[in-house]
Scaffold this motif. Structure first.
Motif, PDB file in Angstrom:
ATOM      1  N   ARG A  60     -11.767   5.455  -3.742  1.00 15.14           N
ATOM      2  CA  ARG A  60     -11.366   6.776  -3.588  1.00 15.14           C
ATOM      3  C   ARG A  60     -12.407   7.667  -3.169  1.00 15.14           C
ATOM      4  N   LEU A  61     -13.715   7.394  -3.843  1.00 18.29           N
ATOM      5  CA  LEU A  61     -14.659   8.431  -3.448  1.00 18.29           C
ATOM      6  C   LEU A  61     -15.122   8.065  -1.803  1.00 18.29           C
ATOM      7  N   ARG A  62     -14.996   6.817  -1.459  1.00 20.27           N
ATOM      8  CA  ARG A  62     -15.254   6.536  -0.056  1.00 20.27           C
ATOM      9  C   ARG A  62     -14.212   7.212   0.924  1.00 20.27           C
ATOM     10  N   GLY A  63     -12.828   7.819   0.350  1.00 19.08           N
ATOM     11  CA  GLY A  63     -12.203   8.364   1.037  1.00 19.08           C
ATOM     12  C   GLY A  63     -10.845   7.634   1.407  1.00 19.08           C
ATOM     13  N   CYS A  64     -10.767   6.466   0.751  1.00 21.99           N
ATOM     14  CA  CYS A  64      -9.402   5.803   0.771  1.00 21.99           C
ATOM     15  C   CYS A  64      -8.239   6.358   0.039  1.00 21.99           C
ATOM     16  N   SER A  65      -6.984   6.309   0.714  1.00 19.75           N
ATOM     17  CA  SER A  65      -5.887   6.868   0.156  1.00 19.75           C
ATOM     18  C   SER A  65      -5.492   5.761  -1.065  1.00 19.75           C
ATOM     19  N   VAL A  66      -4.597   6.663  -2.035  1.00 20.06           N
ATOM     20  CA  VAL A  66      -3.999   5.698  -3.054  1.00 20.06           C
ATOM     21  C   VAL A  66      -3.220   4.618  -2.568  1.00 20.06           C
ATOM     22  N   SER A  67      -2.401   4.608  -1.466  1.00 17.20           N
ATOM     23  CA  SER A  67      -1.737   3.463  -1.101  1.00 17.20           C
ATOM     24  C   SER A  67      -2.726   2.634  -0.660  1.00 17.20           C
ATOM     25  N   ARG A  68      -3.674   2.929   0.059  1.00 15.62           N
ATOM     26  CA  ARG A  68      -4.594   1.826   0.729  1.00 15.62           C
ATOM     27  C   ARG A  68      -5.253   1.131  -0.425  1.00 15.62           C
ATOM     28  N   ILE A  69      -5.576   1.919  -1.505  1.00 14.33           N
ATOM     29  CA  ILE A  69      -6.419   1.227  -2.586  1.00 14.33           C
ATOM     30  C   ILE A  69      -5.286   0.297  -3.215  1.00 14.33           C
ATOM     31  N   ALA A  70      -4.059   0.491  -3.621  1.00 14.07           N
ATOM     32  CA  ALA A  70      -2.996  -0.411  -3.973  1.00 14.07           C
ATOM     33  C   ALA A  70      -3.074  -1.667  -3.129  1.00 14.07           C
ATOM     34  N   ALA A  71      -2.876  -1.244  -1.823  1.00 18.87           N
ATOM     35  CA  ALA A  71      -2.822  -2.423  -1.005  1.00 18.87           C
ATOM     36  C   ALA A  71      -4.050  -3.582  -0.901  1.00 18.87           C
ATOM     37  N   MET A  72      -5.058  -2.903  -0.979  1.00 17.47           N
ATOM     38  CA  MET A  72      -6.340  -3.621  -0.988  1.00 17.47           C
ATOM     39  C   MET A  72      -6.473  -4.634  -2.355  1.00 17.47           C
ATOM     40  N   GLY A  96       2.290  -6.746  -9.233  1.00 16.82           N
ATOM     41  CA  GLY A  96       1.092  -6.155  -8.281  1.00 16.82           C
ATOM     42  C   GLY A  96       1.045  -4.679  -8.385  1.00 16.82           C
ATOM     43  N   TRP A  97       0.069  -4.368  -7.846  1.00 13.44           N
ATOM     44  CA  TRP A  97      -0.494  -2.774  -8.057  1.00 13.44           C
ATOM     45  C   TRP A  97       0.743  -1.712  -7.182  1.00 13.44           C
ATOM     46  N   ALA A  98       1.120  -0.731  -7.788  1.00 12.24           N
ATOM     47  CA  ALA A  98       1.999   0.053  -7.261  1.00 12.24           C
ATOM     48  C   ALA A  98       1.249   1.271  -7.078  1.00 12.24           C
ATOM     49  N   LEU A  99       1.693   2.239  -6.002  1.00 13.21           N
ATOM     50  CA  LEU A  99       0.890   3.437  -5.820  1.00 13.21           C
ATOM     51  C   LEU A  99       0.794   4.063  -6.973  1.00 13.21           C
ATOM     52  N   THR A 100       1.877   4.265  -7.723  1.00  8.70           N
ATOM     53  CA  THR A 100       1.837   5.214  -8.898  1.00  8.70           C
ATOM     54  C   THR A 100       0.849   4.514  -9.950  1.00  8.70           C
ATOM     55  N   THR A 101       0.711   3.143 -10.091  1.00 12.31           N
ATOM     56  CA  THR A 101      -0.117   2.880 -11.065  1.00 12.31           C
ATOM     57  C   THR A 101      -1.790   3.195 -10.779  1.00 12.31           C
ATOM     58  N   ILE A 105      -4.382   5.939 -12.657  1.00 12.89           N
ATOM     59  CA  ILE A 105      -5.550   5.650 -13.348  1.00 12.89           C
ATOM     60  C   ILE A 105      -6.637   6.797 -12.753  1.00 12.89           C
ATOM     61  N   LEU A 106      -6.355   7.114 -11.510  1.00 18.71           N
ATOM     62  CA  LEU A 106      -7.369   8.104 -10.949  1.00 18.71           C
ATOM     63  C   LEU A 106      -7.048   9.496 -11.482  1.00 18.71           C
ATOM     64  N   ALA A 107      -5.774  10.011 -11.907  1.00 26.28           N
ATOM     65  CA  ALA A 107      -5.350  11.176 -12.933  1.00 26.28           C
ATOM     66  C   ALA A 107      -5.818  11.237 -14.191  1.00 26.28           C
ATOM     67  N   ASN A 108      -6.002  10.126 -14.745  1.00 21.98           N
ATOM     68  CA  ASN A 108      -6.219  10.126 -16.333  1.00 21.98           C
ATOM     69  C   ASN A 108      -7.687  10.762 -16.617  1.00 21.98           C
ATOM     70  N   VAL A 109      -7.685  11.793 -17.048  1.00 18.57           N
ATOM     71  CA  VAL A 109      -9.000  12.624 -17.410  1.00 18.57           C
ATOM     72  C   VAL A 109      -9.862  11.842 -18.481  1.00 18.57           C
ATOM     73  N   LYS A 110      -9.256  10.937 -19.416  1.00 17.73           N
ATOM     74  CA  LYS A 110     -10.083  10.124 -20.055  1.00 17.73           C
ATOM     75  C   LYS A 110     -11.185   9.070 -19.608  1.00 17.73           C
ATOM     76  N   TYR A 111     -10.983   8.809 -18.163  1.00 18.87           N
ATOM     77  CA  TYR A 111     -11.685   7.939 -17.638  1.00 18.87           C
ATOM     78  C   TYR A 111     -13.085   8.868 -17.279  1.00 18.87           C
ATOM     79  N   THR A 112     -12.995  10.139 -17.365  1.00 19.60           N
ATOM     80  CA  THR A 112     -14.085  10.830 -16.890  1.00 19.60           C
ATOM     81  C   THR A 112     -15.114  11.169 -18.196  1.00 19.60           C
TER      82      THR A 112
END
Length: 144
Positions: A60-72, A96-101, A105-112
């Protein structure tokens, strides 16, 4: 609560985040609880799933979209949370990985490293007014 987490590293309940696991942290500090055999638990990095969380944030920091991350992740055969721990995620789809999953993860502030308390406080309606007597609304955050 904050002091228990900060000073003692105590686990105060709830499911561990994807990328973490619960481990034994010794006897309970309250002598009576310790006498009953209660033990403390704390979060620890899960060596099987933590690299996936790091990868999600790095992509995500490299600029990948959420859907691209799920696809990778799906293309590389990385197990999604439901596949990584099916016993805890029986109610989830393990296909498998869904866009919402990835979004969750990216939106959960506990990871920070920020702990959020009282996200849905109860609001009580006075008894003399019509309507529900107890409602819950999302609390406002400092950023929103």
């Amino acid at each position: 609560m904050r002091a228990q987490i900060r000073d003692e590293g105590r686990f105060l309940g709830g499911r561990p985040l994807y990328g973490y696991r619960l481990v034994d942290a010794g006897p309970h500090p309250n002598p009576m609880h310790a006498k009953w055999g209660r033990r403390l638990q704390r979060y620890d990095v899960d060596p099987a799933t933590a690299p996936t969380v790091r990868r999600i944030f790095a992509e995500r920091l490299r600029g990948c979209s959420v859907s691209r991350i799920a696809a990778m992740l799906n293309a590389d055969g990385v197990p999604c949370p439901s596949q990584a721990d099916p016993g805890r995620n029986r109610h989830r789809d393990a296909h498998g990985w869904a866009l919402t999953t990835v979004q969750a993860i990216l939106a959960n502030v506990k990871y920070t490293g920020r702990q959020v308390w009282n996200r849905q406080p109860a609001h009580h309606t006075p008894a003399h007014l019509p309507g529900p007597f107890k409602t819950q609304r999302w609390a406002r955050t400092a950023s929103g």
